[in-house]
Design a protein around this motif. Structure first.
Motif, PDB file in Angstrom:
ATOM      1  N   GLY A   8      53.290  45.410  45.164  1.00 11.24           N
ATOM      2  CA  GLY A   8      52.355  45.061  44.098  1.00 11.24           C
ATOM      3  C   GLY A   8      51.107  44.356  44.565  1.00 11.24           C
ATOM      4  O   GLY A   8      50.124  44.263  43.821  1.00 11.24           O
ATOM      5  N   TYR A   9      51.121  43.850  45.793  1.00 19.40           N
ATOM      6  CA  TYR A   9      49.937  43.162  46.311  1.00 19.40           C
ATOM      7  C   TYR A   9      48.816  44.140  46.646  1.00 19.40           C
ATOM      8  O   TYR A   9      47.686  43.726  46.909  1.00 19.40           O
ATOM      9  CB  TYR A   9      50.295  42.323  47.545  1.00 19.40           C
ATOM     10  N   ALA A  49      38.080  42.464  48.153  1.00 23.01           N
ATOM     11  CA  ALA A  49      39.276  43.160  48.623  1.00 23.01           C
ATOM     12  C   ALA A  49      40.069  43.758  47.472  1.00 23.01           C
ATOM     13  O   ALA A  49      40.888  44.650  47.669  1.00 23.01           O
ATOM     14  CB  ALA A  49      40.156  42.206  49.427  1.00 23.01           C
ATOM     15  N   GLY A  50      39.842  43.254  46.258  1.00 16.90           N
ATOM     16  CA  GLY A  50      40.476  43.817  45.067  1.00 16.90           C
ATOM     17  C   GLY A  50      41.860  43.296  44.778  1.00 16.90           C
ATOM     18  O   GLY A  50      42.419  43.566  43.706  1.00 16.90           O
ATOM     19  N   ASP A  51      42.437  42.545  45.718  1.00 12.76           N
ATOM     20  CA  ASP A  51      43.821  42.099  45.561  1.00 12.76           C
ATOM     21  C   ASP A  51      43.923  40.590  45.349  1.00 12.76           C
ATOM     22  O   ASP A  51      42.981  39.841  45.604  1.00 12.76           O
ATOM     23  CB  ASP A  51      44.655  42.517  46.776  1.00 12.76           C
ATOM     24  N   VAL A  52      45.080  40.169  44.859  1.00 11.83           N
ATOM     25  CA  VAL A  52      45.365  38.752  44.656  1.00 11.83           C
ATOM     26  C   VAL A  52      46.695  38.449  45.339  1.00 11.83           C
ATOM     27  O   VAL A  52      47.710  39.100  45.078  1.00 11.83           O
ATOM     28  CB  VAL A  52      45.449  38.396  43.167  1.00 11.83           C
ATOM     29  N   GLY A  53      46.692  37.446  46.222  1.00 10.10           N
ATOM     30  CA  GLY A  53      47.909  37.083  46.934  1.00 10.10           C
ATOM     31  C   GLY A  53      48.581  35.849  46.401  1.00 10.10           C
ATOM     32  O   GLY A  53      49.803  35.729  46.425  1.00 10.10           O
ATOM     33  N   LEU A  86      42.498  31.530  42.563  1.00  8.47           N
ATOM     34  CA  LEU A  86      43.057  32.752  43.135  1.00  8.47           C
ATOM     35  C   LEU A  86      42.716  32.849  44.615  1.00  8.47           C
ATOM     36  O   LEU A  86      41.609  32.506  45.028  1.00  8.47           O
ATOM     37  CB  LEU A  86      42.498  33.996  42.430  1.00  8.47           C
ATOM     38  N   THR A  87      43.674  33.350  45.394  1.00  6.76           N
ATOM     39  CA  THR A  87      43.451  33.627  46.803  1.00  6.76           C
ATOM     40  C   THR A  87      43.681  35.108  47.058  1.00  6.76           C
ATOM     41  O   THR A  87      44.698  35.666  46.629  1.00  6.76           O
ATOM     42  CB  THR A  87      44.396  32.796  47.684  1.00  6.76           C
ATOM     43  N   SER A  88      42.752  35.730  47.738  1.00  8.63           N
ATOM     44  CA  SER A  88      42.879  37.145  48.061  1.00  8.63           C
ATOM     45  C   SER A  88      44.037  37.366  49.036  1.00  8.63           C
ATOM     46  O   SER A  88      44.203  36.619  50.006  1.00  8.63           O
ATOM     47  CB  SER A  88      41.579  37.677  48.682  1.00  8.63           C
ATOM     48  N   TYR A  89      44.822  38.409  48.804  1.00  2.02           N
ATOM     49  CA  TYR A  89      45.947  38.732  49.677  1.00  2.02           C
ATOM     50  C   TYR A  89      45.455  39.143  51.070  1.00  2.02           C
ATOM     51  O   TYR A  89      46.088  38.835  52.075  1.00  2.02           O
ATOM     52  CB  TYR A  89      46.758  39.875  49.055  1.00  2.02           C
ATOM     53  N   THR A  90      44.302  39.803  51.130  1.00  2.00           N
ATOM     54  CA  THR A  90      43.799  40.335  52.395  1.00  2.00           C
ATOM     55  C   THR A  90      42.908  39.357  53.132  1.00  2.00           C
ATOM     56  O   THR A  90      43.121  39.053  54.304  1.00  2.00           O
ATOM     57  CB  THR A  90      43.027  41.652  52.149  1.00  2.00           C
ATOM     58  N   THR A  91      41.882  38.840  52.458  1.00  2.00           N
ATOM     59  CA  THR A  91      40.879  38.026  53.145  1.00  2.00           C
ATOM     60  C   THR A  91      41.222  36.538  53.158  1.00  2.00           C
ATOM     61  O   THR A  91      40.620  35.783  53.919  1.00  2.00           O
ATOM     62  CB  THR A  91      39.503  38.181  52.477  1.00  2.00           C
TER      63      THR A  91
END
Length: 541
Positions: free
Chosen positions: A360-361, A467-471, A509-514
């Motif tokens: 889901g990430y 990056a479009g994602d949320v970690g 929010l923290t990006s999953y990728t960056t």
């Protein structure tokens, strides 16, 4: 001799439940001081349901001898099902002889930061507190007391029969509510297997913790009996319950495991019990009525200036499509985005294979794709850009190179038909492609679609740029609380077990990728409502 060994092995693997640690028996803990209150009335109607997801507590066997635990005892739902002995002490409201009651944890007593921890905010961390059903409270003290000091200790749970599994979900997503757990009473990890000890089927699929006493797997599991493997959160004892359901099991029913036996051969021979294959989930979509917050929203674009996401290298893969030209079948999906027109993604979307979906990430990530090396490619190999909104589940009944296109470890894109038709003739069915992940370009700020209830906030995060994602994600209610860490629920949704009403909500929010972190302050007004979507004034880069 060989035939005897084979017969013995078959006998062993056909039995129902395996216990891995003989010394993992849970024993009573020392007595500890705390306080207890109650909620609801003598009918205990308000205790039904609750944050553990047990529903009707009579039907699940817990009755009215139940408690809502403060945060430190609830442990993000891993305290569900635990059992406590309790007695009122040191108060004139206590009954003579300080009778001992035994209760099961079925709910969360959320913090109340508007009240002092010693004057109304009884469940505020780090307090250990029990908010009992009124019938349970009345067994040890006069209810007019409101609150009484108690001594408590955690004790083994005594249950009749085996562990029960209440199944919900759909053809691609299994949600299991686990009840009637003896011993420590809790479940820390869980796996599901399509087929029993001796039958062929999937390997063990790890189920992620959804909320309360519920665990989920994104997989197609119909058509064969289901087996479950569970590990206690406290003792780490593991049991395997095989063939819990018949082959024609149904959602909406509860199945009970059989009593203790052995499946030692399965456990000792199986080395693939860490499978993380998680096929798609298509959930009911939230209401995406966008309410743009026009309040002062000073947002910190926190952390490193070099956290901007940049396009990655081109890589070979393959692409297929699902649905028809309307893209109706792409709505919803495992990311939980619901109506993709309303959320701004439209029909330029893709379902990702497991390695790209990343539990889901990978939701919200963006890819450029072009058809290459096929007569079916569009002239000039046009490049399309798509957003990940769904999961393409494995199909282990098919070879990975002949129908099982999304079987790990393949990187594969199952596009909407309109997106596929922009780069290739749809009659091809499948085409080789080159793809690269690229920054997501969005208009406006990150959006938060809010669902839940007064004690539980579920936020679907959409319109994420960069990056479009949320970690990782946190929520803050006005100035009354610190940042509350939100756990990953599924897809693009995050949850917090807290009372957050009455003040503006801020999100971090923290990006999953960056690993870039942004803070969106005062995203909602103080009178925010569940069922609405609120837009921040900030976004990732």
């Amino acid at each position: 001799m060989a035939s005897t060994s084979t017969a013995f092995l078959a006998l062993v693997v056909s039995l129902a439940i395996m216990v891995t640690a003989a010394n993992a028996r849970f024993t009573a803990m020392p007595w500890t001081p705390a306080h207890a209150t109650f909620y609801g009335d003598e009918t205990a109607a308000e205790t039904m349901g609750g944050a553990c997801g047990y529903g009707n507590l009579y039907a699940t066997g817990y009755g009215t001898d139940t408690a809502a635990l403060s945060t430190v005892l609830f442990k993000d739902g891993y305290g569900c099902g635990t059992c406590y002995q309790m007695r009122c002490v040191g108060s004139p409201w206590c009954y003579r002889g300080s009778p001992i009651i035994t209760v099961t944890a079925t709910n969360l007593c959320p913090p109340n930061w508007a009240q002092d921890s010693n004057a109304g905010g009884w469940c505020n961390p780090p307090r250990s507190h029990f908010d009992l059903s009124k019938p349970a409270f009345m067994k040890m003290a006069v209810w007019r007391a409101g609150i009484v000091p108690v001594m408590y200790r955690r004790v083994p749970c005594v249950r009749k029969g085996g562990v029960r599994f209440a199944l919900q979900g759909n053809a691609y997503w299994l949600l299991a509510y686990v009840t009637n757990v003896a011993g420590a009473g809790d479940v820390g990890e869980m796996w599901v297997k399509r087929g029993g000890c001796s039958s062929s089927g999937s390997g063990w699929i790890r189920m992620s913790h959804n909320w309360g006493a519920a665990f989920q797997a994104f997989a197609q599991l119909g058509g064969k009996p289901l087996s479950f493997k569970l590990t206690s959160y406290t003792t780490k004892q593991t049991i395997i319950a095989t063939d819990v359901t018949p082959a024609n099991w149904c959602l909406g029913l509860t199945y009970q495991a059989r009593t203790l036996a052995s499946c030692i051969a399965l456990h000792s021979l199986s080395k693939n019990n860490t499978s993380k294959d998680k096929p798609t989930a298509i959930m009911a979509s939230p209401s995406f009525v966008v309410v743009v917050s026009l309040f002062v929203c000073l947002a910190c674009m926190a952390t490193s200036a070099d956290a901007m996401f940049r396009a990655l290298q081109w890589t070979p893969a393959h692409a297929t499509f699902y649905g028809d030209e309307t893209a109706a079948e792409t709505m919803g999906g495992a990311c939980g985005y619901g109506n993709l027109y309303a959320t701004g993604y439209g029909t330029d979307t893709a379902a990702l294979s497991t390695p790209l979906f990343q539990d889901g990430y990978g939701c919200g990530t963006c890819y450029q794709i072009r058809c290459t090396g096929s007569a079916w490619c569009g002239r000039g190999s046009p490049v399309i850009t798509v957003t990940a909104t769904n999961l393409c589940p494995p199909n282990w009944a098919q070879d990975s190179n002949n129908g099982g296109w999304c079987n790990p470890p393949r990187t594969h894109f199952d596009l909407s038909k309109p997106a596929f038709m922009k780069m290739a003739d749809w009659h091809a069915g499948i085409v080789p492609v080159m793809y690269r992940r690229v920054p997501c370009v969005r208009k406006g700020g990150v959006r938060f679609a809010l669902q839940g209830n007064s004690y539980w906030l579920l936020a679907y995060v959409t319109n994420v740029a960069g990056a479009g994602d949320v970690g990782e994600m946190w929520v803050k209610s006005g100035n009354s609380t610190g940042w509350i860490h939100m756990s990953h629920n599924w897809g693009a949704s995050y949850q917090a077990f807290a009372q957050l009403g009455g003040q503006a909500l801020s999100f971090k929010l923290t990006s999953y990728t960056t690993k870039q972190t942004i803070i969106a302050a005062n995203v909602t007004p103080a009178n925010w409502c569940l069922g609405l979507t609120y837009e921040a004034l900030v976004n990732f880069r």
